[in-house]
Design an enzyme around this catalytic site. Structure first.
Site, PDB file in Angstrom:
ATOM      1  N   ASP A 118      -8.308   5.215  -2.413  1.00 13.40           N
ATOM      2  CA  ASP A 118      -7.385   4.144  -2.012  1.00 13.40           C
ATOM      3  C   ASP A 118      -7.128   3.247  -3.223  1.00 13.40           C
ATOM      4  OD1 ASP A 118      -6.100   1.876  -1.073  1.00 13.40           O
ATOM      5  OD2 ASP A 118      -7.260   1.763   0.785  1.00 13.40           O
ATOM      6  N   HIS A 143      -1.720   0.936   7.161  1.00  9.90           N
ATOM      7  CA  HIS A 143      -2.216   1.090   5.795  1.00  9.90           C
ATOM      8  C   HIS A 143      -1.965   2.521   5.323  1.00  9.90           C
ATOM      9  CE1 HIS A 143      -4.372   0.079   2.233  1.00  9.90           C
ATOM     10  NE2 HIS A 143      -5.450   0.785   2.499  1.00  9.90           N
ATOM     11  N   CYS A 185       0.807  -1.223   0.000  1.00  9.41           N
ATOM     12  CA  CYS A 185       0.000   0.000   0.000  1.00  9.41           C
ATOM     13  C   CYS A 185       0.839   1.272   0.000  1.00  9.41           C
ATOM     14  CB  CYS A 185      -0.968  -0.005   1.181  1.00  9.41           C
ATOM     15  SG  CYS A 185      -0.137  -0.105   2.765  1.00  9.41           S
TER      16      CYS A 185
END
Length: 627
Positions: A244, A229, A187
């Site tokens: 995202d 994250h 991520c």
């Protein structure tokens, strides 16, 4: 981290008992879809604000990029715009919490307008440098929104999640140039590449970090320690927006060993009141909400994954993920915009519940048959599904904590969810049901249901009980169908006390094919004295709109005179054949008369369809009690 969308290759396997702590990089987690004939892909739902006309949407989303910053050309940046340091979110960036149910996105977006741009961005194949890639992508993008969209589409379809790198952090680089060369990252790398590409395109963008309810998330868990994250905020049309790209790109399997590209539109400019469902930023200003949520509230809140909103679902009750039973029962309901099909699994089975479909959602009562904690999963699919969307997707997960078991709430094995009539049975031609509830209680073992039937519908019914006490052919004969015009009446006479399932099937009369199962009722009778015989057996010449007035019982007393009264039209003569033959007389649409049952085991009703014919057809058969 990734959204573990278990619709991957491990469709029918239960999760492999993995205990991952919250340091895990989360993918959005969607439990496996129950295996079955349904297979499919993601569904996309556009929900526009009711008060925003399509023209307005086009104007807002394709403006001339009024927020663009003045271009600062220089040798170092190859003629691209430089962006100022991103400003902190202020009052005008904030959205009301809870969600106002208007739109899934934080600004009006017309996905149709993006089709050409999306297709172009997917085909761009430049790996020489991040700058060259952005230059190629921006050829088709005019406004800032279009630029962000092109960057988003490219990353979601060209960078894969690095499951190996995730397990072996030392090999990992999240530098934008390295991520581009490798074509994979975790991520952190997705978010840094996004930020860098926006910066080159002259768009303010910020990498955010925090906790996410993704892969490995356990219902009700707490979050401690460092964030796990990363995602981004972008500045468009005078406001900050969230996205995202890791969760937009696809999902990992349950074992966290294989990544599957599965584009997810939901995480592009997600409405902040929905984004907070799964993403909790380290800096609460970046929730972009008023009021902001505390970490405790985030932990306690129900996780609604992207499927929940993409299917047009609006709310679920209770709003907390852990439910305590009261007297052995727990209740859940879901609200949605349009008719949606639902199913559920409690510890992998749907035997211990009663689910009813409502016009705008569903209601479910759960009766666990063991104490302790049980996982409850709820699945949904659109009712007018395209073949590609014809699959149930997990939309909610609860933990049901059961202190005491309600043994009386055991349901017959044959009960099929959902129970009772609904928009679904209505759509199949069963209108105006006399009984709208899923459960019928009868004290004397008899009940009667009526429906108005749609045109050209033929009905079939069957009655089922647990323990094999009712063979299928016998069960069918405990339900009597009578048609009067477009009304059908179903009379049910139960053979004994207990719980029964009345299943209702239909087909078009004009179709030669089989009957389709449509819906069922649960019928309960506690009176142990009840012992109704089956209705008489009917043959093919017994027409749908004939009616038995008496005797209704298929079992006649021995050595008695029995009165017959039958409504039949279009026949010339009617006879009752016992030891002797007894003709019935025609009187105002009814055929009446008596017959003596002595000396025989069976009694037949026969008709002469035409006065000129010499042969009779059997229409009904009765048994006679043995002495």
């Amino acid at each position: 981290g990734l959204e573990g969308d278990g619709n991957g290759n491990s469709r029918a396997r239960p999760p492999q008992g993995r205990e991952l702590n919250s340091r895990v990089e989360p993918f959005e987690q969607t439990p496996p879809v129950p295996s079955g004939p349904d297979k499919g892909t993601q569904v996309t739902v556009e929900i526009h604000r009711e008060d925003t006309s399509p023209q307005l949407i086009k104007r807002l989303s394709l403006g001339k990029g009024s927020q663009r910053l003045p271009s600062l050309r220089g040798h170092d940046n190859k003629g691209f715009q430089k962006t100022d340091a991103p400003r902190s979110p202020g009052a005008k960036d904030l959205h009301e919490y809870p969600w106002d149910k208007s739109s899934l996105k934080s600004m009006p977006v017309d996905l149709q307008q993006f089709q050409k741009l999306d297709a172009y961005a997917l085909k761009v194949n430049v790996k020489s440098s991040v700058e060259d890639l952005v230059k190629a992508l921006l050829k088709q993008a005019r406004t800032d929104l279009e630029k962000v969209r092109a960057i988003w589409m490219w990353i979601c379809h060209h960078i894969e999640y690095d499951v190996v790198g995730y397990h072996n952090k030392s090999q990992l680089s999240s530098k934008p140039g390295d991520v581009l060369q490798m074509g994979k990252s975790v991520c952190e790398g997705y978010a840094e590449l996004f930020e860098r590409m926006c910066s080159i395109a002259g768009i303010q963008c910020k990498k955010l970090s925090g906790h996410a309810k993704g892969y490995g998330y356990k219902t009700g868990q707490t979050f401690t320690g460092n964030s796990d994250h990363a995602w981004n905020a972008v500045y468009l049309e005078g406001r900050w927006h969230l996205l995202d790209s890791t969760w937009g790109s696809g999902s990992v399997d349950d074992a966290f060993t294989k990544f599957t590209y599965r584009y997810n539109e939901f995480y592009f400019l997600t409405h902040p009141a929905l984004f907070i469902n799964s993403h909790f930023p380290d800096n609460s200003n970046w929730q972009l909400l008023k009021p902001t949520l505390t970490l405790k509230e985030f932990e306690n809140n129900m996780l609604h994954n992207s499927n929940f909103y993409m299917l047009g679902l609006l709310a679920a009750h209770p709003e907390t993920p852990i439910i305590q039973t009261v007297n052995g029962k727990a209740s859940v309901s879901v609200d949605c915009r349009s008719s949606t099909l639902f199913m559920f699994k409690l510890k992998g089975t749907d035997e211990h519940g009663l689910m009813t479909l409502k016009k705008h959602g569903m209601e479910l009562d759960i009766y666990p048959q063991k104490t302790g904690s049980h996982k409850l999963e709820i699945f949904a699919k659109p009712s007018k599904a395209e073949a590609s969307d014809d699959v149930y997707r997990c939309v909610l997960e609860y933990v049901v904590q059961c202190e005491s078991v309600d043994k009386a709430a055991r349901f017959p094995k044959d009960l099929h969810q959902p129970v009772g009539p609904s928009w679904f049975s209505e759509r199949h031609g069963f209108l105006r049901p006399s009984h709208r509830e899923p459960v019928l209680h009868t004290n004397d073992g008899r009940c009667s249901l009526t429906f108005t039937l749609g045109r050209d519908i033929s009905v079939l019914t069957s009655l089922h009980a647990d323990g094999g006490s009712l063979p299928e052919d016998v069960g069918r004969r405990h339900v009597l169908q009578t048609h009067r015009g477009n009304q059908v009446e179903l009379k049910v006479h139960l053979p004994h006390a207990g719980s029964f399932v009345l299943k209702i099937y239909s087909k078009k009369k004009s179709d030669p094919g089989n009957y389709d199962y449509i819906f069922n009722y649960l019928i309960k009778c506690l009176n142990t004295e009840v012992k109704w015989p089956a209705f008489p057996q009917s043959y093919s010449k017994w027409l749908q709109d004939y009616e038995i007035l008496e005797p209704l019982s298929g079992l006649l007393p021995a050595n008695r005179n029995v009165q017959f009264k039958l409504k039949m039209h279009g026949v010339a003569k009617v006879l009752v054949q016992a030891e002797n033959t007894h003709p019935l007389t025609h009187n105002r649409g009814c055929w009446e008369g008596t017959c003596n049952t002595s000396g025989c085991r069976e009694v037949f009703v026969m008709v002469h369809e035409n006065a000129n014919h010499s042969f009779y057809s059997h229409v009904l058969k009765y048994e006679v009690e043995t002495q």
